[in-house]
Design an enzyme around this catalytic site. Structure first.
Site, short mmCIF file in Angstrom:
data_model
loop_
_atom_site.label_atom_id
_atom_site.label_comp_id
_atom_site.label_asym_id
_atom_site.label_seq_id
_atom_site.Cartn_x
_atom_site.Cartn_y
_atom_site.Cartn_z
N ALA A 13 0.81 -1.23 0.00
CA ALA A 13 0.00 0.00 0.00
C ALA A 13 0.84 1.28 0.00
CB ALA A 13 -0.94 0.00 1.21
N ASP A 180 -2.94 -7.58 -16.90
CA ASP A 180 -2.15 -6.89 -17.91
C ASP A 180 -3.00 -5.65 -18.18
OD1 ASP A 180 -1.42 -5.82 -20.48
OD2 ASP A 180 -0.22 -7.62 -20.75
N HIS A 181 -2.56 -4.51 -17.71
CA HIS A 181 -3.51 -3.39 -17.69
C HIS A 181 -3.93 -2.92 -19.08
CE1 HIS A 181 0.04 -0.79 -18.16
NE2 HIS A 181 -0.76 0.22 -18.39
N TYR A 182 -3.19 -3.36 -20.13
CA TYR A 182 -3.64 -3.00 -21.48
C TYR A 182 -5.01 -3.61 -21.80
CZ TYR A 182 -0.25 0.19 -23.05
OH TYR A 182 0.44 1.36 -23.20
N HIS A 243 1.99 -6.42 -22.95
CA HIS A 243 0.97 -5.50 -23.45
C HIS A 243 0.73 -5.65 -24.97
CE1 HIS A 243 1.37 -3.96 -19.52
NE2 HIS A 243 2.33 -3.08 -19.73
N LYS A 335 11.27 3.74 -25.30
CA LYS A 335 11.28 4.83 -24.31
C LYS A 335 12.04 6.00 -24.93
CE LYS A 335 9.85 2.43 -20.58
NZ LYS A 335 8.81 2.86 -19.66
N ARG A 367 -6.22 4.05 -32.46
CA ARG A 367 -5.32 4.71 -31.51
C ARG A 367 -5.77 4.39 -30.09
NH1 ARG A 367 -4.75 9.97 -33.49
NH2 ARG A 367 -6.30 10.76 -32.07
N GLN A 369 -3.98 5.26 -27.25
CA GLN A 369 -3.76 6.47 -26.46
C GLN A 369 -2.69 7.32 -27.10
OE1 GLN A 369 -2.79 4.25 -22.95
NE2 GLN A 369 -0.63 4.70 -23.08
#
Ligand code: BG6
Length: 484
Positions: A13, A180-182, A243, A335, A367, A369
């Site tokens: 946390a 997998d946050h994608y 991702h 990157k 697209r 993002q």
């Protein structure tokens, strides 16, 4: 469906992931009334801190730029349902202590039912002991127990199998939600609808119409301060293997038997199994160097001296099935590039034996993002007295078309799914296995397991990537359209 009487325990946390993603997502859900009735959030970490300090940290990334009093009031309510408890990650007494805390919350529930969602926002070194202790000491006997874990799931096929094997000793596949946050992103979730709710799309979705596909991830910043973690993993493990490969699998899978989680995941696994391991010749690696006053990767103090870790990679994947044979799928990520953008670009073939000369190819761009959009590059007659084919766009920009819609954050969507027990947008064990099979050989080569480590090509901070990139993509048949 959502279960009342649920406690969400956030391990780690006080860490970055919890602060930046988990808590803002929990707040977003709470604010809009999506969390279960009588929900309670318990933060757990090693750091000793009082409740006030915890509340300050947990809410530090919640945005309220205009000081909206309604949001401020909700933040105060949110704090009231969040408590904190500190403890170790490797000793039973700490977890027994946590259980006492959970029981004291649950004793106020109107019924005996007690559901628990454990979110492990933790470094991989403690995944296994925490999962084990939680199962032994904190498992609810009167309700549903679920665990959320997040990458890295190992570093190659074998270490992933080891990790999954250890976690499986305490948690079943059904109880496990691998993020997998994608998969929680709006445009990625839209792929199923675009593909399977449009007959026009389905008709052109194969090797006969499509020349090549590019899935691109670009970030305009370097590893700044995160170099220690990054150097151990590199861009392929950080972005491509998870991702971008997830996006690829939804883009190319066959139509699932139904919209149910297992049917969708079966098809994803099936298409991934048709992809042979990536070859060295189908790989381009890069590392950013200082430019325009910005530091290079090796200037980051947290990066080991002389590291050859790639911060950019382009790889070509081939799908050996009837639909896709011969179509190159380029996954590329970097990157410290010239812009922030994640998109899927499907380039169609040339019109053959046409009556028009020198026309651009159709392209369908999705697209992801920033600012979600779907657009189709389409040739249209130039308005006027002469007939000429002009490349134009059929444009579905979300900001214009859905101007009032609030697009949820990926983590909001995923936490809500986990609370509901819906696995559709989580990664199944066999998906991970096959994903690692595709990438492990080139990762071992890059890691120097089989000889000298390959040297990534340098590219200036803020550029489009290594200079070899255009050639690399050009050889695969990608043609730049007239408007770039
Ligand atoms: C994470 C990577 O998984 O995804 C980061 O570890 C990367 O390096 C991030 O920056 C990108 O996520 P998003 O949602 O900002 O595109």
């Amino acid at each position: 469906e959502l279960k009342d009487n649920t406690v969400i325990v956030v391990f780690g946390a006080s860490g970055d992931l919890a602060k930046k993603k988990t808590y803002p997502a929990l707040f977003g859900l709470y604010r809009n009334g999506y969390l279960p009735k009588d929900v309670h959030i318990v933060g757990y970490a090693r750091t000793k801190m009082d409740e006030a300090e915890y509340h300050k940290r947990a809410t530090s990334y919640i945005k309220n730029p205009d000081n909206d009093p309604e949001v401020s009031a909700k933040v105060e309510e949110f704090k009231k349902l969040s408590t904190y408890i500190s403890g170790g990650y490797e000793d039973s007494p700490s977890f027994q202590n946590l259980t006492k805390h959970l029981e004291s919350i649950e004793s106020k529930y109107p019924s005996k039912e007690a559901n628990r969602l454990f979110y492990l926002a933790l470094p991989p070194s403690v995944f296994v002991p925490v999962a084990k202790h939680v199962k032994e000491s904190c498992y609810s006997a009167n309700g549903i127990n679920r665990i959320i874990v997040e990458k890295p799931f190992g570093k190659d096929l074998q270490s992933c199998r080891d990790l999954l094997g250890s976690l499986k000793q305490s948690w079943t596949e059904d109880e496990t939600f691998r993020i997998d946050h994608y998969l929680g992103k709006e445009m990625v979730k839209n792929l199923l609808v675009l593909r399977f709710a449009n007959i026009a799309m389905g008709a052109a979705w194969d090797k006969n119409s499509i020349s090549n596909v590019q899935i691109t991830f670009k970030e305009p910043f370097g590893t700044e301060g995160r170099g220690g973690y990054f150097d151990e993993f590199g861009i392929i493990r950080d972005v491509l293997q998870n991702h971008l490969l997830q996006v690829l699998s939804i883009l190319t899978m066959e139509r699932p038997v139904s919209f149910a989680a297992e049917d969708i995941r079966d098809e994803k696994v099936k298409v991934l199994r048709a992809i042979p391991p990536i070859e060295r010749k189908d790989t381009l690696l890069g590392q950013y160097v200082s430019a325009n006053g910005k530091p290079g990767y090796l200037d980051d103090d947290t990066v080991p001296k002389g590291s050859v870790c790639p911060t950019f990679a382009a790889t070509v994947l081939w799908i050996n099935n009837e639909r896709w044979e011969g179509v190159p799928f380029v996954l590329k990520a970097g990157k410290a590039l010239n812009e922030a953008k994640v998109e899927i670009r499907v380039q169609f073939k040339d019109v053959t034996q046409g009556i028009f000369k020198d026309i651009s190819r159709n392209e369908l761009v999705m697209r992801i993002q920033p600012s979600e959009a779907v657009y189709l590059k389409l040739n249209t007659k130039t308005p006027g007295l002469y007939t000429r084919a002009l490349p134009t766009e059929m444009d579905l920009t979300y900001k214009r078309r859905f101007s009032d819609a609030k697009i949820p954050e990926a983590y909001e969507a995923l936490i809500l799914d986990a609370l509901k027990g819906d696995h559709s947008n989580f990664v199944r064990d066999d998906e991970l296995d096959v994903a690692w099979k595709i990438f492990t050989p080139i990762l071992h080569w890059i890691d120097g397991v089989e000889g000298p480590r390959p040297r990534p090509s340098p590219y200036p901070y803020g550029s489009r990537g290594p200079k070899e990139l255009d050639d690399f993509i050009g050889k695969l048949g990608y043609k730049r359209s007239t408007d770039g």
